[in-house]
Motif scaffolding. Structure first.
Motif, PDB file in Angstrom:
ATOM      1  N   ILE A   1       0.836  -1.202   0.000  1.00 25.87           N
ATOM      2  CA  ILE A   1       0.000   0.000   0.000  1.00 25.87           C
ATOM      3  C   ILE A   1       0.871   1.252   0.000  1.00 25.87           C
ATOM      4  CG2 ILE A   1      -0.202   0.146   2.544  1.00 25.87           C
ATOM      5  CD1 ILE A   1      -3.346   0.433   0.718  1.00 25.87           C
ATOM      6  N   GLY A   2       0.387   2.285  -0.653  1.00 27.48           N
ATOM      7  CA  GLY A   2       1.054   3.582  -0.620  1.00 27.48           C
ATOM      8  C   GLY A   2       0.024   4.629  -0.264  1.00 27.48           C
ATOM      9  N   ILE A   3       0.320   5.412   0.747  1.00 27.48           N
ATOM     10  CA  ILE A   3      -0.619   6.472   1.146  1.00 27.48           C
ATOM     11  C   ILE A   3       0.002   7.811   0.795  1.00 27.48           C
ATOM     12  CG2 ILE A   3      -1.889   7.529   3.063  1.00 27.48           C
ATOM     13  CD1 ILE A   3      -1.950   4.780   4.398  1.00 27.48           C
ATOM     14  N   ILE A   4      -0.715   8.564  -0.026  1.00 34.82           N
ATOM     15  CA  ILE A   4      -0.175   9.828  -0.539  1.00 34.82           C
ATOM     16  C   ILE A   4      -1.028  10.981  -0.015  1.00 34.82           C
ATOM     17  CG2 ILE A   4      -1.495   9.558  -2.692  1.00 34.82           C
ATOM     18  CD1 ILE A   4       0.695  10.997  -4.188  1.00 34.82           C
ATOM     19  N   ASP A   5      -0.356  12.062   0.305  1.00 33.94           N
ATOM     20  CA  ASP A   5      -1.086  13.257   0.736  1.00 33.94           C
ATOM     21  C   ASP A   5      -0.314  14.488   0.286  1.00 33.94           C
ATOM     22  OD1 ASP A   5      -3.313  14.400   2.148  1.00 33.94           O
ATOM     23  OD2 ASP A   5      -1.871  15.086   3.643  1.00 33.94           O
ATOM     24  N   GLU A   6      -1.013  15.393  -0.362  1.00 34.40           N
ATOM     25  CA  GLU A   6      -0.426  16.632  -0.876  1.00 34.40           C
ATOM     26  C   GLU A   6       0.880  16.380  -1.615  1.00 34.40           C
ATOM     27  OE1 GLU A   6      -0.289  19.518   2.236  1.00 34.40           O
ATOM     28  OE2 GLU A   6      -2.468  19.643   2.335  1.00 34.40           O
ATOM     29  N   GLY A   7       0.873  15.379  -2.473  1.00 33.34           N
ATOM     30  CA  GLY A   7       2.024  15.117  -3.334  1.00 33.34           C
ATOM     31  C   GLY A   7       3.198  14.450  -2.654  1.00 33.34           C
ATOM     32  N   ARG A   8       2.986  13.980  -1.427  1.00 37.37           N
ATOM     33  CA  ARG A   8       4.079  13.344  -0.690  1.00 37.37           C
ATOM     34  C   ARG A   8       3.619  11.959  -0.233  1.00 37.37           C
ATOM     35  NH1 ARG A   8       5.059  17.453   2.731  1.00 37.37           N
ATOM     36  NH2 ARG A   8       6.610  18.460   1.433  1.00 37.37           N
TER      37      ARG A   8
ATOM     38  N   ARG B   1      -5.327   8.464  10.435  1.00 35.30           N
ATOM     39  CA  ARG B   1      -4.296   8.871  11.392  1.00 35.30           C
ATOM     40  C   ARG B   1      -3.127   9.563  10.675  1.00 35.30           C
ATOM     41  NH1 ARG B   1      -2.877   4.652  15.752  1.00 35.30           N
ATOM     42  NH2 ARG B   1      -4.939   5.322  16.316  1.00 35.30           N
ATOM     43  N   LEU B   2      -2.703   8.943   9.584  1.00 34.83           N
ATOM     44  CA  LEU B   2      -1.546   9.501   8.866  1.00 34.83           C
ATOM     45  C   LEU B   2      -1.852  10.868   8.267  1.00 34.83           C
ATOM     46  CD1 LEU B   2      -0.099   6.380   7.048  1.00 34.83           C
ATOM     47  CD2 LEU B   2       1.070   7.763   8.727  1.00 34.83           C
ATOM     48  N   THR B   3      -3.044  10.978   7.655  1.00 30.96           N
ATOM     49  CA  THR B   3      -3.359  12.264   7.016  1.00 30.96           C
ATOM     50  C   THR B   3      -3.596  13.352   8.066  1.00 30.96           C
ATOM     51  OG1 THR B   3      -5.602  11.423   6.751  1.00 30.96           O
ATOM     52  CG2 THR B   3      -4.236  11.442   4.793  1.00 30.96           C
ATOM     53  N   GLU B   4      -4.187  12.963   9.212  1.00 25.68           N
ATOM     54  CA  GLU B   4      -4.384  13.958  10.277  1.00 25.68           C
ATOM     55  C   GLU B   4      -3.036  14.440  10.819  1.00 25.68           C
ATOM     56  OE1 GLU B   4      -6.978  12.030  13.049  1.00 25.68           O
ATOM     57  OE2 GLU B   4      -8.718  12.345  11.732  1.00 25.68           O
ATOM     58  N   GLN B   5      -2.123  13.485  11.014  1.00 25.90           N
ATOM     59  CA  GLN B   5      -0.779  13.851  11.497  1.00 25.90           C
ATOM     60  C   GLN B   5      -0.113  14.815  10.510  1.00 25.90           C
ATOM     61  OE1 GLN B   5       1.420  10.231  11.974  1.00 25.90           O
ATOM     62  NE2 GLN B   5       0.493   9.748  13.963  1.00 25.90           N
ATOM     63  N   GLU B   6      -0.287  14.506   9.213  1.00 30.32           N
ATOM     64  CA  GLU B   6       0.335  15.327   8.177  1.00 30.32           C
ATOM     65  C   GLU B   6      -0.263  16.734   8.169  1.00 30.32           C
ATOM     66  OE1 GLU B   6       2.945  14.625   6.542  1.00 30.32           O
ATOM     67  OE2 GLU B   6       2.944  16.327   5.157  1.00 30.32           O
ATOM     68  N   ASP B   7      -1.594  16.778   8.364  1.00 27.07           N
ATOM     69  CA  ASP B   7      -2.274  18.085   8.418  1.00 27.07           C
ATOM     70  C   ASP B   7      -1.727  18.915   9.567  1.00 27.07           C
ATOM     71  OD1 ASP B   7      -3.807  17.590   6.294  1.00 27.07           O
ATOM     72  OD2 ASP B   7      -5.668  17.166   7.369  1.00 27.07           O
ATOM     73  N   GLU B   8      -1.605  18.260  10.743  1.00 31.71           N
ATOM     74  CA  GLU B   8      -1.101  18.973  11.923  1.00 31.71           C
ATOM     75  C   GLU B   8       0.319  19.478  11.682  1.00 31.71           C
ATOM     76  OE1 GLU B   8      -1.478  16.568  15.456  1.00 31.71           O
ATOM     77  OE2 GLU B   8      -3.639  16.397  15.096  1.00 31.71           O
ATOM     78  N   ARG B   9       1.137  18.590  11.059  1.00 39.19           N
ATOM     79  CA  ARG B   9       2.530  18.958  10.792  1.00 39.19           C
ATOM     80  C   ARG B   9       2.598  20.168   9.858  1.00 39.19           C
ATOM     81  NH1 ARG B   9       5.128  14.153   8.601  1.00 39.19           N
ATOM     82  NH2 ARG B   9       4.652  13.290  10.639  1.00 39.19           N
ATOM     83  N   SER B  10       1.787  20.140   8.799  1.00 32.86           N
ATOM     84  CA  SER B  10       1.859  21.272   7.869  1.00 32.86           C
ATOM     85  C   SER B  10       1.314  22.552   8.500  1.00 32.86           C
ATOM     86  CB  SER B  10       1.163  20.957   6.545  1.00 32.86           C
ATOM     87  OG  SER B  10      -0.080  20.395   6.769  1.00 32.86           O
TER      88      SER B  10
END
Lengths: 309, 315
Positions: free
Chosen positions: B202-209, B301-310
């Motif tokens: 599996i690959g999870i992508i968010d905002e081009g990353r 979880r991953l996308t929420e973490q990424e949102d918080e990080r950005s």
């Protein structure tokens, strides 16, 4: 036969598909019917008008032949002008709107296959329409003076104009995203080609008459209507309203030899321009199928990246 | 194997792919997950040769597809998130058209088309107009069309959207068969339970990353380390709490009757040690373990973490 030559000379699946779809659509049948009806009505009205002259004055007015032939030629051109840009302009955008273009491009080895298949189908449609009118055109043989070869030349020149306008249409279709904008652009481009070159020629001819410039109708090489106007006046050995308008004869320096050369050159120029426009269309719809474009793009990206770093 | 390395793409000023890396093993099914606009379709279009990458590499079995894009037609089969059908063509004609387009000779095109329709269970609609078919059937025709060229790599963008449950089950079975035949498959879908059923990785992508890339089996263990340890006891609850408190890895405890939730930082070994200690002290345990996240939980979880990080980066 492989690659582009195979696509051009062997069966093209896109062309086959277009023909199957066209055969099922009422479009082709209606087009042939309407076109031939218009042509027949105009021709028979002119024909019977000149016949009335025979019965009333016991003389056949040969200017009737000139008018009839000229009008028939221009009607043929008019139909090609009305039909070809709209059909070709919708060819690539139609696939885009139907969302079939991407699937075609992934499967085909070359985007040229798509462009050539579409173009060939449009030209075939035009030829069917043109050849369907030959029986009506043959009414001019009643008068004498016009030979079969003249009709062949006429159809050839109108086909050339169709090919030229068709390639403009395909190019517009590859540039635009929507069919409506492609059609508007195609008609505008063809009209501009006709009008601008005529105006330029008028300008050059005036300079020429003042001994400033020897243009030899150079701008008219790009005019899709000029070869037809020249051919008709040449075949009937008399000018007509459109040939006078397009060629703006202000001086008598133009010899027959020079004009024959002009016709040959304009056929070459318009054919070459059509080829260039078709190749450009293939590049535009999928630049990645062309090695040089792909390499240039990647190099540009890498250089940009390097600059950033 | 398909190997995508540091793939970048910009639309105007917007960087839509910020260095995507992914690996799809031969004969495996790779689930490509991300929100709308995350960059999935852009990545897929680059792999299929419909879009130029600004930089990066797409290699399939050692062949750089970005440099030799003419080979893409032989290697890649693409099912986009739309049908792309001609209403005035019959199903068999439609299939034959694509067979010819893929370079199959006219003699073989009809047979191959019939075979593919049969494989997809569509032979009974061969003479119907494509327009007359249901959405699910159109979807299956699109799949049959893609398989005509016998591609080694299948790129499927939302292929199950709009399919009824029966068709979806059949479709998943078909994908498993195809991967067993050695075809590599990249599939993007918003129906995550479907993906977790069929995908090997599996690959999870968010905002081009790429946020996560790995084996499907490992996705929940890789990401769920912060899940609390759940313990249910039926006897000696206080003894259990004492054992937990003695462990330096236990951060906090929440008690609800016989259920205990522990923020426990240890790995599997430390968890086993804690369990042994409790049993040795007479605690009767009926449940001991962390909540296993499903793909949807991991994704959220991953996308929420990424949102918080950005958000933090922006501040």
């Amino acid at each position: 036969m492989k690659g582009v030559s195979g696509i051009v000379f062997r069966g093209n699946p896109i062309y086959r598909k277009e023909i199957s779809i066209d055969a099922r659509a009422a479009r082709v049948f209606s087009l042939i019917l309407i076109f031939n009806c218009i042509l027949a009505i105009v021709t028979f009205v002119l024909f019977f008008t000149s016949l009335n002259g025979v019965s009333s004055m016991n003389a056949l007015n040969y200017s009737g032949l000139v008018d009839m032939y000229t009008l028939m030629a221009y009607i043929e051109f008019g139909i090609v002008f009305l039909v070809i840009p709209s059909i070709t302009a919708g060819s690539i955008t139609g696939e885009r709107e139907r969302k079939t273009l991407d699937i075609m491009l992934v499967g085909s080895r070359h985007s040229w296959m798509v462009v050539w298949g579409k173009f060939k189908a449009c030209i075939q449609l035009m030829l069917v329409v043109l050849f369907s009118s030959v029986p009506i055109l043959s009414i001019v043989f009643v008068y004498g003076g016009i030979r079969l070869l003249n009709i062949v030349h006429l159809i050839f020149i109108i086909t050339l104009a169709g090919v030229y306008m068709g390639s403009v249409g395909i190019f517009c279709s590859s540039v635009c995203k929507k069919t409506t904008s492609a059609i508007i652009l195609a008609y505008s481009a063809v009209l501009i080609l006709i009008l601008i070159t005529t105006v330029l020629n008028f300008f050059f001819a005036n300079m020429e008459s003042h001994g400033v410039y020897d243009a030899n109708y150079i701008a008219l090489h790009f005019n899709p209507m000029a070869p037809l106007a020249y051919l008709v006046s040449e075949q009937l050995e008399t000018s007509n309203i459109l040939s006078d308008f397009i060629f703006t004869k202000t001086s008598d320096v133009t010899t027959d030899m020079l004009m024959e050369e002009w016709l040959r050159n304009s056929i070459i120029v318009q054919t070459a321009l059509s080829a260039v426009l078709l190749i450009l269309s293939a590049v535009i719809i999928n630049p990645l199928k062309f090695n040089f474009v792909r390499r240039a793009w990647m190099k540009y990206g890498e250089r940009k990246d390097a600059k950033k770093n | 194997m398909l190997k995508v390395t540091n793939l970048k793409k910009k639309y105007g000023r917007k960087q839509v792919l910020k260095g995507i890396n992914m690996e799809v093993a031969t004969g495996s099914i790779y689930g490509f997950v991300g929100q709308n606009g995350a960059g999935k379709t852009t990545t897929m279009r680059i792999i299929t040769g419909l879009l130029a990458a600004d930089s990066g590499m797409v290699e399939f079995e050692g062949v750089d597809l970005l440099k030799k894009s003419k080979l893409i037609a032989d290697i890649v089969g693409y099912v986009p998130d739309y049908f792309g059908v001609y209403n005035k063509l019959r199903v068999l004609e439609y299939m034959e058209f694509f067979a010819l387009l893929y370079g199959i000779s006219a003699n073989k095109a009809r047979k191959k088309s019939r075979d593919m329709l049969e494989m997809m269970g569509l032979e009974h609609v061969a003479n119907q107009y494509v327009d007359e078919l249901s959405r699910g059937m159109k979807q299956r025709i699109c799949m049959a069309r893609t398989l005509l060229s016998d591609p080694k790599l299948l790129v499927l963008d939302e292929p199950t959207s709009g399919m009824d449950p029966q068709s979806r089950i059949e479709f998943k079975r078909l994908l498993k068969e195809l991967s067993a035949q050695g075809k590599s498959i990249i599939i993007s879908s918003h129906i995550l339970p479907d993906l977790s059923e069929i995908c090997d990785s599996i690959g999870i992508i968010d905002e081009g990353r790429m946020l996560y890339e790995g084996k499907m089996d490992g996705v929940s263990t890789d990401v769920n380390i912060s899940n609390p340890l759940g313990i249910r006891v039926i006897e000696n609850r206080d003894e259990a709490i004492r054992c937990i408190n003695e462990s330096s890895l236990a951060q906090s405890i929440a008690i609800d009757g016989n259920d205990i939730q522990v923020a426990f930082l240890g790995d599997n070994k430390s968890e086993a040690e804690l369990l042994e200690k409790m049993i040795a002290n007479g605690v009767r345990v009926t449940f001991f373990g962390r909540k296993r996240d499903n793909l949807e939980d991991v994704f959220m979880r991953l996308t929420e973490q990424e949102d918080e990080r950005s958000k933090r980066n922006r501040v």
